[in-house]
Design an enzyme around this catalytic site. Sequence first.
Site, PDB file in Angstrom:
ATOM      1  N   PHE A 149      50.568  90.405  69.788  1.00 38.93           N
ATOM      2  CA  PHE A 149      52.154  90.394  69.304  1.00 38.93           C
ATOM      3  C   PHE A 149      52.353  89.233  68.508  1.00 38.93           C
ATOM      4  O   PHE A 149      53.471  89.225  68.036  1.00 38.93           O
ATOM      5  CB  PHE A 149      52.895  90.187  70.876  1.00 38.93           C
ATOM      6  CG  PHE A 149      52.956  88.972  71.374  1.00 38.93           C
ATOM      7  CD1 PHE A 149      53.783  88.091  70.908  1.00 38.93           C
ATOM      8  CD2 PHE A 149      51.883  88.508  72.292  1.00 38.93           C
ATOM      9  CE1 PHE A 149      53.640  86.840  71.476  1.00 38.93           C
ATOM     10  CE2 PHE A 149      51.737  87.370  72.798  1.00 38.93           C
ATOM     11  CZ  PHE A 149      52.781  86.314  72.370  1.00 38.93           C
ATOM     12  N   LYS A 173      46.997 100.405  65.928  1.00 38.96           N
ATOM     13  CA  LYS A 173      47.774 100.434  67.021  1.00 38.96           C
ATOM     14  C   LYS A 173      48.275  98.974  67.319  1.00 38.96           C
ATOM     15  O   LYS A 173      47.658  97.955  67.616  1.00 38.96           O
ATOM     16  CB  LYS A 173      46.730 100.826  68.077  1.00 38.96           C
ATOM     17  CG  LYS A 173      47.300 101.367  69.126  1.00 38.96           C
ATOM     18  CD  LYS A 173      48.276 100.507  70.173  1.00 38.96           C
ATOM     19  CE  LYS A 173      47.687  99.340  71.113  1.00 38.96           C
ATOM     20  NZ  LYS A 173      48.781  98.443  71.356  1.00 38.96           N
ATOM     21  N   GLU A 176      52.883  96.552  71.509  1.00 43.57           N
ATOM     22  CA  GLU A 176      53.865  97.113  72.071  1.00 43.57           C
ATOM     23  C   GLU A 176      55.045  96.482  72.148  1.00 43.57           C
ATOM     24  O   GLU A 176      56.297  96.826  72.260  1.00 43.57           O
ATOM     25  CB  GLU A 176      53.574  98.222  73.466  1.00 43.57           C
ATOM     26  CG  GLU A 176      53.369  97.218  74.461  1.00 43.57           C
ATOM     27  CD  GLU A 176      51.753  97.052  74.357  1.00 43.57           C
ATOM     28  OE1 GLU A 176      51.151  96.583  73.474  1.00 43.57           O
ATOM     29  OE2 GLU A 176      51.135  96.968  75.765  1.00 43.57           O
ATOM     30  N   ARG A 177      54.751  94.998  71.921  1.00 40.61           N
ATOM     31  CA  ARG A 177      56.101  93.837  72.072  1.00 40.61           C
ATOM     32  C   ARG A 177      56.857  94.078  70.932  1.00 40.61           C
ATOM     33  O   ARG A 177      58.300  93.826  70.836  1.00 40.61           O
ATOM     34  CB  ARG A 177      55.440  92.562  72.535  1.00 40.61           C
ATOM     35  CG  ARG A 177      54.350  92.611  73.629  1.00 40.61           C
ATOM     36  CD  ARG A 177      54.871  91.889  74.746  1.00 40.61           C
ATOM     37  NE  ARG A 177      53.801  92.144  76.000  1.00 40.61           N
ATOM     38  CZ  ARG A 177      53.863  93.249  76.708  1.00 40.61           C
ATOM     39  NH1 ARG A 177      54.651  94.067  76.818  1.00 40.61           N
ATOM     40  NH2 ARG A 177      52.870  93.195  77.659  1.00 40.61           N
ATOM     41  N   SER A 226      43.641  89.038  73.341  1.00 39.23           N
ATOM     42  CA  SER A 226      43.219  87.954  74.447  1.00 39.23           C
ATOM     43  C   SER A 226      41.692  88.325  74.843  1.00 39.23           C
ATOM     44  O   SER A 226      41.360  89.350  74.410  1.00 39.23           O
ATOM     45  CB  SER A 226      43.866  88.195  75.771  1.00 39.23           C
ATOM     46  OG  SER A 226      44.032  89.543  76.354  1.00 39.23           O
ATOM     47  N   CYS A 281      46.860  81.401  68.309  1.00 39.65           N
ATOM     48  CA  CYS A 281      45.701  81.378  68.484  1.00 39.65           C
ATOM     49  C   CYS A 281      45.219  80.020  68.137  1.00 39.65           C
ATOM     50  O   CYS A 281      43.808  79.574  68.275  1.00 39.65           O
ATOM     51  CB  CYS A 281      44.816  82.232  68.178  1.00 39.65           C
ATOM     52  SG  CYS A 281      44.571  82.784  66.457  1.00 39.65           S
ATOM     53  N   GLU A 384      43.856  79.564  78.615  1.00 36.89           N
ATOM     54  CA  GLU A 384      44.766  79.470  77.570  1.00 36.89           C
ATOM     55  C   GLU A 384      46.179  79.745  78.084  1.00 36.89           C
ATOM     56  O   GLU A 384      46.597  80.698  78.736  1.00 36.89           O
ATOM     57  CB  GLU A 384      44.174  80.752  76.656  1.00 36.89           C
ATOM     58  CG  GLU A 384      45.344  80.821  75.426  1.00 36.89           C
ATOM     59  CD  GLU A 384      44.955  81.913  74.443  1.00 36.89           C
ATOM     60  OE1 GLU A 384      44.728  82.970  74.956  1.00 36.89           O
ATOM     61  OE2 GLU A 384      44.867  81.630  73.484  1.00 36.89           O
TER      62      GLU A 384
HETATM   63  P1  NAD Z   1      46.482  91.309  74.482  1.00 32.28           P
HETATM   64  O1  NAD Z   1      45.088  91.206  74.768  1.00 32.28           O
HETATM   65  O2  NAD Z   1      47.395  91.358  75.660  1.00 32.28           O
HETATM   66  O3  NAD Z   1      47.269  92.435  73.536  1.00 32.28           O
HETATM   67  C1  NAD Z   1      46.373  92.582  72.299  1.00 32.28           C
HETATM   68  C2  NAD Z   1      46.504  94.274  71.905  1.00 32.28           C
HETATM   69  O4  NAD Z   1      45.593  94.833  72.974  1.00 32.28           O
HETATM   70  C3  NAD Z   1      47.855  94.879  72.204  1.00 32.28           C
HETATM   71  O5  NAD Z   1      47.909  95.908  71.138  1.00 32.28           O
HETATM   72  C4  NAD Z   1      47.795  95.510  73.471  1.00 32.28           C
HETATM   73  O6  NAD Z   1      48.687  96.691  73.346  1.00 32.28           O
HETATM   74  C5  NAD Z   1      46.337  95.811  73.886  1.00 32.28           C
HETATM   75  N1  NAD Z   1      45.854  95.792  75.091  1.00 32.28           N
HETATM   76  C6  NAD Z   1      46.577  95.094  76.029  1.00 32.28           C
HETATM   77  N2  NAD Z   1      45.998  95.316  77.313  1.00 32.28           N
HETATM   78  C7  NAD Z   1      45.152  96.062  76.961  1.00 32.28           C
HETATM   79  C8  NAD Z   1      44.040  96.960  77.794  1.00 32.28           C
HETATM   80  N3  NAD Z   1      43.905  96.814  79.275  1.00 32.28           N
HETATM   81  N4  NAD Z   1      42.957  97.817  77.110  1.00 32.28           N
HETATM   82  C9  NAD Z   1      43.247  98.130  75.953  1.00 32.28           C
HETATM   83  N5  NAD Z   1      44.031  97.433  74.920  1.00 32.28           N
HETATM   84  C10 NAD Z   1      44.948  96.702  75.665  1.00 32.28           C
HETATM   85  O7  NAD Z   1      46.998  90.135  73.421  1.00 32.28           O
HETATM   86  P2  NAD Z   1      48.466  89.516  73.136  1.00 32.28           P
HETATM   87  O8  NAD Z   1      49.336  88.771  74.424  1.00 32.28           O
HETATM   88  O9  NAD Z   1      49.316  90.654  72.476  1.00 32.28           O
HETATM   89  O10 NAD Z   1      48.128  88.418  71.811  1.00 32.28           O
HETATM   90  C11 NAD Z   1      47.862  87.066  72.409  1.00 32.28           C
HETATM   91  C12 NAD Z   1      46.258  86.687  72.611  1.00 32.28           C
HETATM   92  O11 NAD Z   1      45.825  86.982  71.217  1.00 32.28           O
HETATM   93  C13 NAD Z   1      45.902  85.297  72.857  1.00 32.28           C
HETATM   94  O12 NAD Z   1      44.901  85.031  73.789  1.00 32.28           O
HETATM   95  C14 NAD Z   1      45.637  84.838  71.698  1.00 32.28           C
HETATM   96  O13 NAD Z   1      44.793  83.572  71.378  1.00 32.28           O
HETATM   97  C15 NAD Z   1      45.002  85.913  70.963  1.00 32.28           C
HETATM   98  N6  NAD Z   1      44.955  85.938  69.396  1.00 32.28           N
HETATM   99  C16 NAD Z   1      43.642  85.664  68.757  1.00 32.28           C
HETATM  100  C17 NAD Z   1      43.676  85.594  67.583  1.00 32.28           C
HETATM  101  C18 NAD Z   1      42.067  85.043  66.675  1.00 32.28           C
HETATM  102  O14 NAD Z   1      42.118  85.463  65.674  1.00 32.28           O
HETATM  103  N7  NAD Z   1      41.445  84.873  67.601  1.00 32.28           N
HETATM  104  C19 NAD Z   1      44.674  85.795  66.746  1.00 32.28           C
HETATM  105  C20 NAD Z   1      45.944  86.282  67.100  1.00 32.28           C
HETATM  106  C21 NAD Z   1      46.063  86.106  68.658  1.00 32.28           C
END
Ligand code: NAD
Length: 499
Positions: A149, A173, A176-177, A226, A281, A384
């Site tokens: 998101f 994909k 969804e936020r 994450s 991140c 985090e």
């Molecule tokens: P998230 O892991 O909750 O969601 C990311 C994606 O995964 C979304 O599209 C979501 O729909 C999907 N998802 C969520 N739960 C799932 C599940 N159980 N099974 C399959 N897919 C699932 O992350 P977020 O809250 O959207 O974003 C924040 C996180 O992203 C933080 O940890 C941040 O550090 C990380 N991030 C990392 C980078 C990088 O380049 N390393 C860049 C931006 C964000």
Amino acid sequence: MNLIGHYINGKETPGTSNRTSDVFNPATGEVQAKVSLATVEEMNQAVEIAAKAQPAWAATNPQRRARVLMKFVDLLNRDMDKLAECLSREHGKTLPDAAGDVVRGLEVVEYCIGAPQLLKGEYTDSAGPGIDMYSMRQALGVTAGITPFNFPAMIPMWMFAPAIACGNAFILKPSERDPSVPMMLAALLEEAGLPKGILQIVNGDKEAVDAILENETIQSVGFVGSTPIAEYIYSKGCANGKRVQCFGGAKNHMIVMPDADMDQAADALVGAGYGAAGERCMAISVAVPVGEETADRLIEKLVPRVEKLKVGPYTAGNDVDYGPVVTAQAAQKIAQLVESGVEQGANLVVDGRDFNLQGYENGFFIGAHLFDNVTPDMDIYKQEIFGPVLSTVRAQSYEEALKLAMDHEYGNGTAIFTRDGDTARDFANRINIGMVGINVPIPVPLAYHTFGGWKKSAFGDLNQHGPDAFKFYTRTKTVTSRWPSGIKEGGEFSIPIME
Ligand code: NAD
């Protein structure tokens, strides 16, 4: 209520699952839209459409593919304000920060305009008698990406721009936020001349993600989010024979040496720690001053700066430093971690717990928090937080500070503030973290370098954007050819050696 569907075969299509997720305006707490959550069948249909469209796109010469991206850049600039406004309304970040989100993606699109040059292969003339050898990079086919998101414009563009520049079809994909900006990007790309079916948006949750992982036509999966989900997608995607790159969470340390310019370090920490409400991140979430005196000086500089931070809705324009966090659950998780910090003995020198924004009582705003005397066993250090919370861990020496950052499970970004080139150089060489800043707090590499962390912040061999992206989205084929005399002396039965 606005219902956001999918972007399939060149048009917005309503979802068929009857399952939706709320899209909030984080500043007011209101549900402003609902987004459809795709079924396995909807995902598989999109993949079929992509697979039909992709060969003709791959056969389009790279210069023409690049021209579509050129036009897309123009359209992004034309619609910049609209994109930024929509992004802020769903994510909560300030308008200038939302425009930065679009621009950092746009820069990768610009890099991908170099596809004709970047995709050029290798050629060896006369590798053997009458034999030439050449290697070419070919598109993978149908590729997919799952995005977080916190950068709803930038990270999708980091994935789909190189994927389609290389001749692939791409299924996104998004989170969804905040799904609206990716939908707008798909429409703009089509306006730029991208054939239908080459970029499709399938909104959804775990069901859609699992459909990607199980679909045999999809050749590669990119993920940013994450770490637990990154690990899940990496292991399942690899087990299913896909090429996978996953980027995960972070806990970025900034080391402040005694010789650093303390005002500069404090300004850098405030921007890098609290910008975008800490939902980056590459945010700095741990300050590591070296020596008690440095720590005292740093805290003295930080406290008034943190207390002065202006928190508010994006509609206040340039008048706010950061906005709300993305959901009520995110706000709750941050509040719980702050409480755990207090209970576990950290010193909360700026306490944002009572923060309330008049007129926006239902928004997901969090006051700025600053902790001192944090120790590595505390949850606020280990986890985090992804909120406006900066933890200070006091180190007694440079070696102790270095070890602290190296021992943390995450390895996305880090920074050192010092006037000593020798220390900075030693730090850059020894640290086991992917992106390093020297007197630069958020060292996000530009489009023509690559972006990626180490340790539990990234899984897979290749980074995002830059030359690595062109490797990730293509596979190499090497041809050995003998023309025109052909084989005249009968079959050869031993392994050929080029003499
Ligand atoms: P998230 O892991 O909750 O969601 C990311 C994606 O995964 C979304 O599209 C979501 O729909 C999907 N998802 C969520 N739960 C799932 C599940 N159980 N099974 C399959 N897919 C699932 O992350 P977020 O809250 O959207 O974003 C924040 C996180 O992203 C933080 O940890 C941040 O550090 C990380 N991030 C990392 C980078 C990088 O380049 N390393 C860049 C931006 C964000």
